[in-house]
Design a protein around this motif. Structure first.
Motif, PDB file in Angstrom:
ATOM      1  N   GLU A 204    -116.007  -9.833 -53.178  1.00 60.09           N
ATOM      2  CA  GLU A 204    -115.406 -10.714 -53.850  1.00 60.09           C
ATOM      3  C   GLU A 204    -115.136 -10.170 -55.326  1.00 60.09           C
ATOM      4  OE1 GLU A 204    -116.493 -15.104 -54.710  1.00 60.09           O
ATOM      5  OE2 GLU A 204    -117.605 -13.969 -56.236  1.00 60.09           O
ATOM      6  N   ILE A 205    -113.851  -9.890 -55.635  1.00 59.58           N
ATOM      7  CA  ILE A 205    -113.319  -9.581 -57.027  1.00 59.58           C
ATOM      8  C   ILE A 205    -113.333 -10.878 -57.887  1.00 59.58           C
ATOM      9  CG2 ILE A 205    -111.827  -7.954 -58.181  1.00 59.58           C
ATOM     10  CD1 ILE A 205    -113.482  -6.562 -55.934  1.00 59.58           C
ATOM     11  N   ALA A 206    -114.127 -10.992 -59.021  1.00 62.47           N
ATOM     12  CA  ALA A 206    -113.907 -12.107 -59.894  1.00 62.47           C
ATOM     13  C   ALA A 206    -113.290 -11.840 -61.172  1.00 62.47           C
ATOM     14  CB  ALA A 206    -115.272 -12.819 -60.081  1.00 62.47           C
ATOM     15  N   ALA A 207    -112.248 -11.991 -61.324  1.00 65.01           N
ATOM     16  CA  ALA A 207    -111.501 -11.749 -62.633  1.00 65.01           C
ATOM     17  C   ALA A 207    -111.353 -13.109 -63.417  1.00 65.01           C
ATOM     18  CB  ALA A 207    -110.166 -11.181 -62.425  1.00 65.01           C
ATOM     19  N   GLU A 208    -110.820 -13.197 -64.537  1.00 67.14           N
ATOM     20  CA  GLU A 208    -110.728 -14.295 -65.222  1.00 67.14           C
ATOM     21  C   GLU A 208    -109.437 -15.270 -64.882  1.00 67.14           C
ATOM     22  OE1 GLU A 208    -110.151 -15.153 -70.301  1.00 67.14           O
ATOM     23  OE2 GLU A 208    -109.165 -13.333 -69.480  1.00 67.14           O
ATOM     24  N   ARG A 209    -108.567 -14.584 -64.411  1.00 70.46           N
ATOM     25  CA  ARG A 209    -107.374 -15.503 -64.075  1.00 70.46           C
ATOM     26  C   ARG A 209    -107.649 -15.588 -62.356  1.00 70.46           C
ATOM     27  NH1 ARG A 209    -101.796 -13.227 -64.739  1.00 70.46           N
ATOM     28  NH2 ARG A 209    -101.317 -14.935 -63.573  1.00 70.46           N
ATOM     29  N   ALA A 210    -108.199 -14.928 -61.753  1.00 69.13           N
ATOM     30  CA  ALA A 210    -108.178 -15.222 -60.104  1.00 69.13           C
ATOM     31  C   ALA A 210    -109.615 -14.456 -59.591  1.00 69.13           C
ATOM     32  CB  ALA A 210    -106.881 -14.757 -59.461  1.00 69.13           C
ATOM     33  N   THR A 211    -109.725 -15.037 -58.339  1.00 64.54           N
ATOM     34  CA  THR A 211    -110.927 -14.421 -57.658  1.00 64.54           C
ATOM     35  C   THR A 211    -110.138 -14.386 -56.425  1.00 64.54           C
ATOM     36  OG1 THR A 211    -112.443 -15.791 -58.905  1.00 64.54           O
ATOM     37  CG2 THR A 211    -113.130 -15.042 -56.755  1.00 64.54           C
ATOM     38  N   TYR A 212    -110.725 -12.911 -55.696  1.00 64.82           N
ATOM     39  CA  TYR A 212    -110.115 -12.643 -54.545  1.00 64.82           C
ATOM     40  C   TYR A 212    -111.285 -12.269 -53.452  1.00 64.82           C
ATOM     41  CZ  TYR A 212    -107.247  -9.655 -51.265  1.00 64.82           C
ATOM     42  OH  TYR A 212    -106.483  -9.234 -50.574  1.00 64.82           O
ATOM     43  N   ARG A 213    -111.374 -12.916 -52.427  1.00 64.32           N
ATOM     44  CA  ARG A 213    -112.523 -12.954 -51.380  1.00 64.32           C
ATOM     45  C   ARG A 213    -112.013 -12.540 -50.193  1.00 64.32           C
ATOM     46  NH1 ARG A 213    -117.088 -16.300 -52.164  1.00 64.32           N
ATOM     47  NH2 ARG A 213    -117.233 -16.456 -50.080  1.00 64.32           N
TER      48      ARG A 213
END
Length: 368
Positions: free
Chosen positions: A33-42
């Protein structure tokens, strides 16, 4: 779940792991999981398929020397421009600015793009404050030529904030849009809400003059197009897989895609018969195969087909090759009988019925 958080305000976020870690995660059925301010990618580690990636680098590459980079960020300026141009041409409104997702494998001086996955990958995109969640139709992904197409999307609330949850089988640039469609001849139709919902999501198209022709029978080519668009797949242009489908035909691309994903097959004589009306049993077999892609089939009770269909008075009319697919659709509550206890497997289906089947497939699969 292995989460890599990103600092706030970054235009581009890159999460990097080496192949050895990815292999360990794959063995443990872990999710990156990459958790950024605008989006999260699982991204489930198994979908990276590090073994196949290593083979593409020649097979002798040490996993520890392969870097897997997962990126979330703003697309290049030229990409943003043609996204905005597509919105102007398509008469829809961009609600959430475009955002780009990419997965790359790097070994030495060689970079390999990982752009397709065998199962849906989930991206959660923050809806800006002040945006009415009821004025979000879907997300669209943009093909290399700038053409937008639907990807399954639902809006959820997490900790008091709205997010668009996008499920896709590919990587690319995505934007969340508002695209209100209402077909004139569906205004008083029993399937009005479904037809307009599927139209707004760019899954179904009209027949001209703002109409949908809901009670007209749907052809095999039209149904193939609906399924491909519903699943968020792109049309694959190229030589036809069937003798009666020409490369220049409008439906060649969607039929090629559907065939490539195992959604449909032709007849024993090598034809597809694109302009024939599709039968209920043919449609249900295609829907059953689509359920394998969406993950819905694995969640079914798995009851024997004969037991599932025994309550239908005309079950014996169904073709042997279609029994399993029909039972899947009945168990998933995607298709119900006509006039109570009649399957009517050999009957044609209308465009409204087809739209309803496709909508239920996405709903039961928890994709919309």
């Amino acid at each position: 779940v292995v989460t890599i958080p990103a600092r706030a305000g970054a235009d581009v976020v890159v999460g990097e792991l080496n192949g050895q870690i990815v292999k360990k995660m794959e063995d443990e059925e872990a999710v990156l999981e990459i958790a950024a301010e605008r989006a999260t990618y699982r991204l489930p580690a198994r979908l990276i398929d590090i073994g196949e990636i290593s083979a593409r680098f020649g097979g002798d590459a040490e996993l520890s020397d392969i870097k897997i980079r997962v990126e979330i960020g703003e697309p290049p300026a030229e990409t943003v421009q043609w996204v905005e141009n597509a919105a102007e041409d398509g008469a829809y409104t961009i609600v959430v600015p475009p955002i780009e997702f990419a997965v790359r494998a790097v070994y030495g001086d060689t970079t390999v793009e990982i752009s397709k996955f065998e199962a849906y990958v989930e991206r959660t995109v923050a809806v800006p404050d002040g945006v009415d969640p009821n004025r979000i139709t879907t997300a669209v992904v943009f093909d290399a030529d700038g053409t937008p197409r639907h990807v399954p999307t639902k809006v959820v609330m997490i900790d008091g904030k709205y997010y668009a949850v996008i499920s896709s089988l590919t990587n690319s640039t995505y934007a969340v849009i508002w695209n209100s469609v209402e077909f004139g001849d569906a205004a008083a139709h029993w399937a009005k809400d479904t037809i307009n919902n599927m139209g707004s999501r760019m899954i179904i198209q009209g027949t001209g003059g703002g109409n949908f022709s809901p009670d007209r029978n749907v052809t095999r080519a039209e149904f193939a197009a609906m399924i491909v668009r519903a699943l968020g797949l792109g049309a694959e242009n190229g030589p036809s897989a069937f003798t009666d489908v020409n490369e220049a035909d409008w439906y060649n691309g969607v039929i090629r895609t559907a065939h490539a994903y195992g959604l449909l097959s032709g007849f024993a004589d090598g034809t597809f018969r694109p302009n024939d009306d599709i039968t209920r049993e043919q449609a249900m077999v295609i829907l059953s195969r689509a359920m394998e892609i969406t993950g819905l089939k694995a969640k079914l009770p798995g009851d024997a087909a004969d037991a599932v269909l025994q309550t239908f008075a005309d079950a014996a009319q169904a073709s042997g090759w279609a029994i399993g697919g029909i039972a899947d659709c009945v168990q998933a509550d995607i298709v119900s009988g006509r006039n109570g206890n009649m399957l009517a497997p050999l009957d044609a289906i209308t465009r409204a019925e087809a739209a309803t089947m496709v909508e239920r497939l996405l709903q039961k699969s928890d994709l919309i």
